[in-house]
Design a protein around this motif. Structure first.
Motif, short mmCIF file in Angstrom:
data_model
loop_
_atom_site.label_atom_id
_atom_site.label_comp_id
_atom_site.label_asym_id
_atom_site.label_seq_id
_atom_site.Cartn_x
_atom_site.Cartn_y
_atom_site.Cartn_z
N LYS A 154 0.83 -1.20 0.00
CA LYS A 154 0.00 0.00 0.00
C LYS A 154 0.87 1.25 0.00
O LYS A 154 1.72 1.43 0.87
CB LYS A 154 -0.90 0.00 1.23
CG LYS A 154 -1.87 1.17 1.31
CD LYS A 154 -2.85 1.01 2.46
CE LYS A 154 -2.17 1.03 3.79
NZ LYS A 154 -3.12 1.02 4.93
N MET A 156 1.89 4.90 0.78
CA MET A 156 1.56 5.66 1.97
C MET A 156 1.83 7.15 1.79
O MET A 156 2.67 7.54 0.99
CB MET A 156 2.36 5.13 3.17
CG MET A 156 2.11 3.67 3.48
SD MET A 156 3.12 3.07 4.84
CE MET A 156 2.40 4.02 6.20
N THR A 222 -16.40 10.79 1.81
CA THR A 222 -15.51 10.16 0.84
C THR A 222 -16.21 9.81 -0.48
O THR A 222 -15.55 9.36 -1.41
CB THR A 222 -14.95 8.85 1.40
OG1 THR A 222 -16.04 7.94 1.65
CG2 THR A 222 -14.21 9.09 2.71
N LEU A 242 -10.56 -3.74 4.19
CA LEU A 242 -9.52 -3.05 3.43
C LEU A 242 -9.98 -1.68 2.97
O LEU A 242 -9.31 -0.66 3.19
CB LEU A 242 -9.09 -3.89 2.23
CG LEU A 242 -8.12 -3.23 1.25
CD1 LEU A 242 -6.83 -2.86 1.95
CD2 LEU A 242 -7.84 -4.15 0.07
N LEU A 243 -11.16 -1.63 2.32
CA LEU A 243 -11.67 -0.35 1.83
C LEU A 243 -11.99 0.59 2.98
O LEU A 243 -11.75 1.81 2.89
CB LEU A 243 -12.91 -0.57 0.97
CG LEU A 243 -12.68 -1.31 -0.36
CD1 LEU A 243 -14.00 -1.58 -1.06
CD2 LEU A 243 -11.75 -0.50 -1.27
N SER A 245 -10.42 0.79 5.82
CA SER A 245 -9.15 1.35 6.28
C SER A 245 -8.66 2.46 5.35
O SER A 245 -8.21 3.52 5.80
CB SER A 245 -8.10 0.24 6.36
OG SER A 245 -6.83 0.75 6.66
N LEU A 246 -8.77 2.24 4.04
CA LEU A 246 -8.31 3.24 3.07
C LEU A 246 -9.17 4.51 3.15
O LEU A 246 -8.65 5.63 3.09
CB LEU A 246 -8.36 2.66 1.66
CG LEU A 246 -7.38 1.51 1.38
CD1 LEU A 246 -7.61 0.94 -0.01
CD2 LEU A 246 -5.94 1.97 1.53
N GLU A 249 -8.22 6.61 6.10
CA GLU A 249 -7.03 7.42 5.86
C GLU A 249 -7.36 8.63 4.99
O GLU A 249 -6.79 9.71 5.17
CB GLU A 249 -5.94 6.57 5.22
CG GLU A 249 -5.38 5.51 6.15
CD GLU A 249 -4.25 4.72 5.52
OE1 GLU A 249 -3.75 5.15 4.46
OE2 GLU A 249 -3.87 3.68 6.08
N ARG A 250 -8.29 8.46 4.05
CA ARG A 250 -8.72 9.62 3.25
C ARG A 250 -9.33 10.69 4.14
O ARG A 250 -9.04 11.88 3.99
CB ARG A 250 -9.77 9.17 2.22
CG ARG A 250 -9.25 8.36 1.06
CD ARG A 250 -10.36 8.14 0.04
NE ARG A 250 -9.97 7.19 -1.01
CZ ARG A 250 -10.76 6.84 -2.02
NH1 ARG A 250 -11.98 7.35 -2.10
NH2 ARG A 250 -10.34 5.98 -2.92
#
Length: 420
Positions: A154, A156, A222, A242-243, A245-246, A249-250
């Motif tokens: 991923k 970063m 988002t 997974l999505l 978590s991403l 972070e956004r």
């Protein structure tokens, strides 16, 4: 090279850098001083390279440990009399029976009649032995599955630190109703000398003037990320996790940008935007040691005693600052001892790296300094990640929301350095 050896190498680099630094004095020949500075810069670059190598080694060690744990779970346990199949009640497979026989020392008597039959059938299936190969599809290549590593690489990007409770003053609320924070600035009002037997002045000229700052609850989302039912079921990864978590972070990156450079019109008033003027750099794309000292002293000493006083700038600015020296040839930036919890400092103050701040360029604010406790971050609940199933059925959709606001309660507490 082991992690310990890498850390020992870093310690040696720091010690050698200190020795070189001590050799630079006012009486040092200019050519020799430049040579020592070049050696120092090269040592700092090597130190950073070793940092990255240590990080890679630690990640690799963690992944290897995880793979060992997975293999240990899959490996037959000695003495286990059962052969596990992929589905409950399914017929044992040749590979499982073979591993069981190995685990009991190769004794076929430990196998059931059914397992021995499976083992014999597997051995005698092809009476004529040939060299089957993976490289040729028809000779065996078709039977070799394409595997996907259960490790995701991923990319970063640093998204802090303005949402961090240790940096600013955080107000957590369950609802998003408006919050008013009263303020008062009485620092410019002087006290007059009293003359005996004269009446005190009462014209209202020295009355205390109050004001207020306002915190709202701005919402950022988002948008929906839609993914298919097949992807959710077939992927080696848990796509919702997974999505989620991403998207989290956004939200973190957007929150940090707003709390750093938001203009205060329909969104948070970022700390860089709200900070007051402290110092103008003489150059467009450079900062001097004296300018940083002037910036520090543009902030009243009352604020400089706060436990949350610090510098803030982005990593490009930090790289330039690490090369600055004072009048005695000492570097302004001092290496911390992270193993003992001692952070690196600049002019004796802590600093935070914030990638939402600008790099040195014409007329931009590149460094801020002051008491960050005077910046208020209002959080409404927690960031929310939601999965919608019915709306996109049979596919799924996932989205995130965050509600927050930010305001500098006292503009005298935090000041900025602006480039020429």
């Amino acid at each position: 090279m082991s992690i310990k050896e890498l850390r020992d190498r870093q310690a040696k680099i720091v010690a050698e850098a200190r020795e070189r630094n001590d050799l630079i004095t006012k009486n040092t020949d200019e050519a020799r001083a430049k040579e020592l500075e070049a050696q120092h810069d090269a040592a700092m670059a090597e130190y950073d390279r070793l940092d990255k190598q240590i990080e890679r080694e630690e990640k690799l060690a963690a992944l290897e440990k995880r793979q060992d744990e997975i293999r240990a779970k899959e490996r037959p346990v000695p003495g286990d009399k059962t052969v596990k199949a992929s589905d409950e009640g399914a017929k044992p497979e040749y590979r499982g029976v073979f591993y069981k026989m190995l685990s009991v020392g190769g004794d076929p008597s430990e196998l059931s009649n059914e397992e021995r039959a499976i083992l014999r059938a597997g051995v005698q299936r092809d009476a004529e032995f040939r060299a089957q190969t993976v490289g040729t599809a028809g000779a065996g290549g078709y039977t070799v599955p394409v595997e996907l590593a259960n490790i995701l690489i991923k990319t970063m990007a640093m998204w802090g630190p303005m949402y961090n409770e240790d940096i600013c003053t955080t107000i957590n609320t369950a609802s998003g109703n408006q919050i008013n924070i009263p303020t008062v600035d009485d620092t410019a009002v002087a006290v007059a000398k009293h003359t005996e037997a004269t009446a005190l002045t009462d014209d209202g000229g020295v009355d205390v003037t109050f004001a207020q700052k306002r915190l709202d609850a701005y919402v950022f989302d988002t948008e929906f990320v839609r993914f298919s039912l097949e992807l959710a079921q077939d992927s080696i990864f848990n796509m919702e996790t997974l999505l989620g978590s991403l998207l989290g972070e956004r939200l973190g990156r957007r929150a940090n940008v707003e709390l750093t450079t938001g203009d205060g019109t329909g969104d948070p008033n970022g700390i860089v935007t709200a900070s007051s003027f402290g110092k103008t750099a003489a150059a467009v794309a450079a900062i001097t040691a004296d300018e940083l000292i002037d910036l520090v002293h543009s902030v009243d000493p009352a604020y400089r005693m706060s436990p949350k006083v610090r510098f803030m700038f982005n990593d490009t600015t930090l790289a330039a600052i690490r090369k600055l020296k004072d009048g005695q040839g000492q570097y302004l930036w001092q290496q911390g001892d992270f193993t003992n919890g001692v952070a690196s400092t600049l002019l004796g103050y802590r600093y935070s790296v914030n990638q939402a701040m600008a790099s040195p360029a014409t007329g931009v604010k590149t460094v801020i300094f002051g008491d960050f406790a005077k910046y208020f971050v209002r959080k409404v609940g927690f960031p929310v990640i939601g999965v919608m199933r019915e709306r996109f059925w049979p596919d799924l959709g996932i989205a995130g929301l965050i509600r927050l606001d930010g305001e500098l309660g006292d503009t005298a507490a935090v000041k900025h350095l602006i480039q020429a």
